[in-house]
Scaffold this motif. Structure first.
Motif, short mmCIF file in Angstrom:
data_model
loop_
_atom_site.label_atom_id
_atom_site.label_comp_id
_atom_site.label_asym_id
_atom_site.label_seq_id
_atom_site.Cartn_x
_atom_site.Cartn_y
_atom_site.Cartn_z
N VAL A 438 0.83 -1.21 0.00
CA VAL A 438 0.00 0.00 0.00
C VAL A 438 0.87 1.26 0.00
O VAL A 438 0.58 2.24 -0.68
CB VAL A 438 -0.94 -0.01 1.22
CG1 VAL A 438 -1.72 1.31 1.30
CG2 VAL A 438 -1.91 -1.18 1.15
N GLU A 439 1.96 1.24 0.75
CA GLU A 439 2.81 2.41 0.91
C GLU A 439 3.84 2.58 -0.21
O GLU A 439 4.54 3.59 -0.27
CB GLU A 439 3.58 2.32 2.24
CG GLU A 439 2.71 2.29 3.48
CD GLU A 439 2.30 3.69 3.93
OE1 GLU A 439 2.26 4.60 3.08
OE2 GLU A 439 2.04 3.86 5.13
N ALA A 464 0.52 -3.04 -6.25
CA ALA A 464 -0.69 -2.35 -5.80
C ALA A 464 -1.30 -1.59 -6.97
O ALA A 464 -0.59 -1.17 -7.89
CB ALA A 464 -0.36 -1.40 -4.66
N ALA A 467 -3.86 3.35 -6.40
CA ALA A 467 -3.32 4.01 -5.22
C ALA A 467 -3.82 5.45 -5.13
O ALA A 467 -3.97 6.15 -6.14
CB ALA A 467 -1.80 4.00 -5.27
N HIS A 476 -4.24 4.73 0.37
CA HIS A 476 -5.16 3.68 -0.06
C HIS A 476 -4.61 2.98 -1.29
O HIS A 476 -3.92 3.59 -2.12
CB HIS A 476 -6.54 4.26 -0.41
CG HIS A 476 -7.06 5.24 0.61
ND1 HIS A 476 -7.82 4.87 1.68
CD2 HIS A 476 -6.90 6.59 0.70
CE1 HIS A 476 -8.13 5.94 2.40
NE2 HIS A 476 -7.57 7.00 1.81
N ALA A 477 -4.94 1.68 -1.46
CA ALA A 477 -4.56 0.93 -2.65
C ALA A 477 -5.33 -0.39 -2.67
O ALA A 477 -5.82 -0.87 -1.64
CB ALA A 477 -3.05 0.67 -2.68
N THR A 478 -5.41 -0.94 -3.88
CA THR A 478 -6.01 -2.27 -4.03
C THR A 478 -4.89 -3.28 -4.23
O THR A 478 -4.07 -3.15 -5.15
CB THR A 478 -6.96 -2.30 -5.24
OG1 THR A 478 -8.00 -1.34 -5.03
CG2 THR A 478 -7.57 -3.68 -5.41
N ALA A 485 -5.93 0.06 3.27
CA ALA A 485 -5.44 1.40 3.60
C ALA A 485 -4.49 1.29 4.78
O ALA A 485 -4.60 0.38 5.61
CB ALA A 485 -6.59 2.34 3.95
#
Length: 713
Positions: A438-439, A464, A467, A476-478, A485
């Motif tokens: 995510v980061e 990811a 984002a 946030h990301a998938t 998140a």
């Protein structure tokens, strides 16, 4: 009236100018700031003294002077030192040209003495006359202005006395060494003033001003008024102190607070000039003009601290208050009393009086301190200890209390992952893998710390998609079809249901001074785990503090960080602390400490600059900001806390060496002064007394080059 003064090298220059001005009729309230080179005074209307008279007396003392262009200078403008004088190289200055010229004359004289012995002394004499003339003129002016026994007077009498009795080479060496010392002080003073110019550069020169219709135009920062609206884009520095009226973002406030972790800012939050906007677009309502913003206040604090600081005056200058008149009186009595009172031979006693003047030649005494200082500075440089001059090196050894900044000084200045907590069916590696994914697209320091930690642990970071970021709150990301998140605990409470046990774990980590991020499954409104980060102490910090304690030096941590973080770090290092401090709070605490202790301050941030200047001696970490390095009296180029202890030990060794040198220099002169008065020794022994003492102090000073640092670290 306000004047700009050029050529002030040390605090004694301030005293010379003030002593001359207060004797002039109609002048009062004389205030001379060495750091900014500004002179302020009150001139009574109708006084016989005119502005031109003030300039004439200052120039006659050997300083440059001009009327300040802006007679209403503010805290924001006092740092505008004329570019012409600031940009001059050392060899372009008056003192630089004098040293170069004297060096050429000295070299020519030695060559002439080698190949044409009959003419060498004439060139040495020319070097003496050319070099000593400005000092003689300055000494006479100082005498008329109320400072009759200045170092210029001592050097002038000694040099001319040596020349008069035929020791032109000795006289030329005295003049040359003194000129070199004056030049080195001038260069050091210019470097010290560079810190204020660096502070001023933190505020941008222009701002994007918003008009009531929403139009944008670039204007100089100086034209901003209270209640103006400005636009601050990602990557911009804030042009003024103010309040956010639209938008949210994370701001790097390290120029103000010194803390490495950006602060989340939203509607209604206060912001400071010089802070860096990291991500969101902000509209800010200006709260203070340029002259009153935070950076300008810090500039003013630095200037005040440098103006009020009284560095230890050069030893020879202090000693000459008694040494010069005493030796000159003894020489005069030696010449006059025997012939007049006892009918003795004039030639014999003139010869002895001149020999006394040669014995009084300050060459060995002048070298006693600089020789030790030069060796001490060289030994320190080999170990990565950069000290800006002899005054700082002398004071460091006398400190009995040292205040440390936290971030970047006692700690590494970078957040690191300290804990990974998994909830439910997840395990440690899965939490770290998902959080790093995510980061992975964020440039935030906390995000980079999480990604770097995962890579260091050889954990696979999945790709990811989609984002995005909620400024100052979450990323946030998938990841693998899951909407995830990573956000703050405050954000997590709003999007997920946390159990009492999870709340307790978050609170426990925060009480340890750690920043907590929560990994969230936003689709299922669930917390998957926690990641705790903290700026950890340097590996050598505890060892350094223990060594300082053994040396009789107490330590305290002064930080702008929150109390929980400060307490955790201080407890781990075993030291006292004060937390949640603004720059002015640090100054207040340092002033309180200085009532009973000789205090050093160690820091690395721009916010530390006033404290570094206020302390008796300021020490900057080598990896710190340029402003901290310029403002500080010493810098630890290898970024090791243990080098603070090495610095104290080096200073103490240097001071012991100086005391030995002074005993050698004055002891030999005292012995030969007596033997010369009673006729046991002649002129050649007087020369030997000076050159022998010079050799002794030089050899003794060279012993400092073997300094290896504090044993055990």
């Amino acid at each position: 009236m306000q004047f700009h003064i050029e050529g002030m090298d040390c605090a004694s220059c301030v005293g010379k100018i003030e002593a001359a001005l207060v004797r002039m009729p109609g002048i009062s309230d004389v205030r001379l700031n060495f750091a900014t080179e500004k002179l302020e005074l009150t001139l009574a209307s109708g006084s016989a003294t005119q502005p031109g008279d003030i300039e004439t007396i200052i120039k006659s003392l050997g300083f440059g002077v001009s009327v300040a262009a802006d007679q209403s200078a503010t805290a924001g403008s006092v740092s505008e030192i004329p570019a012409a004088s600031a940009s001059l190289r050392w060899w372009q200055t008056r003192r630089g040209r004098q040293v170069v010229g004297l060096g050429i004359l000295m070299g020519t004289a030695y060559a002439m003495a080698l190949f044409f012995p009959d003419y060498g002394q004439w060139v040495f004499a020319a070097a003496v006359l050319a070099g000593v003339f400005p000092f003689v003129r300055q000494a006479l002016t100082l005498a008329r202005a109320g400072s009759p026994f200045s170092i210029e007077m001592l050097m002038s009498v000694a040099a001319l006395g040596a020349l008069f009795i035929g020791e032109a080479e000795e006289a030329a060496a005295v003049v040359f060494l003194f000129s070199v010392g004056e030049l080195l002080e001038s260069v050091a003073a210019g470097r010290a003033r560079a810190g204020i110019r660096a502070l001023a550069s933190l505020v941008p020169q222009s701002a994007v001003l918003l008009d009531p219709q929403g139009g944008q135009r670039n204007v100089p920062v100086a034209m901003l008024h209270v209640n103006d609206r400005v636009l601050v884009r990602p990557g911009d520095r804030l042009p003024a102190d103010g309040v956010i009226i639209e938008g949210a973002s994370s701001l790097d406030e390290s120029p103000i607070t010194g803390e490495s972790i950006p602060c989340a800012k939203a509607l209604g939050d206060s912001v400071f000039a010089g802070s860096i906007n990291i991500e969101g677009v902000l509209q800010v309502r200006v709260g203070k003009t340029t002259a009153d913003n935070t950076i300008s206040r810090i500039i003013h604090l630095v200037e005040q601290a440098q103006a009020s600081k009284s560095p230890t005056a050069r030893f020879i200058e202090q000693f000459s208050r008694y040494y010069t008149p005493a030796v000159m009186a003894i020489a005069a009595l030696t010449v006059l009393v025997p012939p007049l009172a006892m009918g003795a031979d004039w030639d014999t006693w003139i010869y002895r009086g001149l020999a006394l003047l040669l014995i009084a030649c300050p060459c060995a005494l002048v070298l006693s301190t600089p020789a030790a200082i030069a060796s001490g500075l060289a030994a320190g440089t080999r170990r990565g200890l950069l000290v800006k001059g002899g005054n700082a090196l002398e004071i460091i050894g006398r400190v009995n209390a040292i205040a440390f900044d936290k971030t970047g000084t006692l700690t590494e200045g970078k957040p690191r992952v300290t804990d990974v907590v998994a909830f439910g069916q997840q395990n440690h590696d899965e939490i770290l893998s998902l959080a790093a994914s995510v980061e992975s697209g964020s440039s935030h320091p906390l995000a980079q710390a999480i990604v770097n930690h995962a890579r260091a642990a050889n954990i696979l970071i999945p790709a990811a998609a989609q984002a995005s970021a909620t400024a100052g709150k979450a990323v946030h990301a998938t990841v693998a079809g899951r909407m995830l998140a990573v956000g703050s605990p405050v954000y997590a409470v709003g999007v997920a249901t946390l159990s009492s046990e999870q709340f307790a774990q978050i609170e426990t980590l925060q009480n340890q001074g750690k920043t907590v991020s929560v990994l969230l499954d936003e689709q299922n409104r669930a917390a998957l785990g926690l990641l705790a980060l903290r700026d950890e102490p340097r590996q050598d910090a505890q060892q350094a503090l223990s060594r300082l304690k053994a040396m009789g030096v107490r330590t305290i941590m002064l930080t702008g960080d929150n109390s929980r973080t400060a307490q955790a770090i201080a407890h781990r290092l075993g030291m006292a602390y004060k937390a949640e401090l603004l720059p002015q709070d640090k100054l207040r605490l340092l002033d309180e400490m200085k009532y009973k202790d000789k205090v050093a301050m160690v820091g690395d941030g721009i916010n530390d600059a006033p404290a570094l200047a206020t302390a008796d001696v300021g020490i900057a970490m080598g990896g710190g900001t340029d402003v901290a390095l310029e403002t500080a009296d010493a810098a630890l180029l290898k970024n090791r806390v243990t080098d603070v202890a090495h610095l104290v030990a080096l200073s103490r060794a240097t001071m012991a060496n100086i005391h030995q040198n002074v005993v050698f220099a004055l002891g030999l002169k005292g012995v030969f002064l007596l033997t010369t008065v009673f006729g046991f020794t002649g002129l050649w022994v007087a020369v030997l007394a000076d050159t022998g003492a010079t050799a002794l102090v030089t050899l003794n000073a060279l012993r400092l080059l073997r300094f290896k640092g504090t044993p055990g670290i």
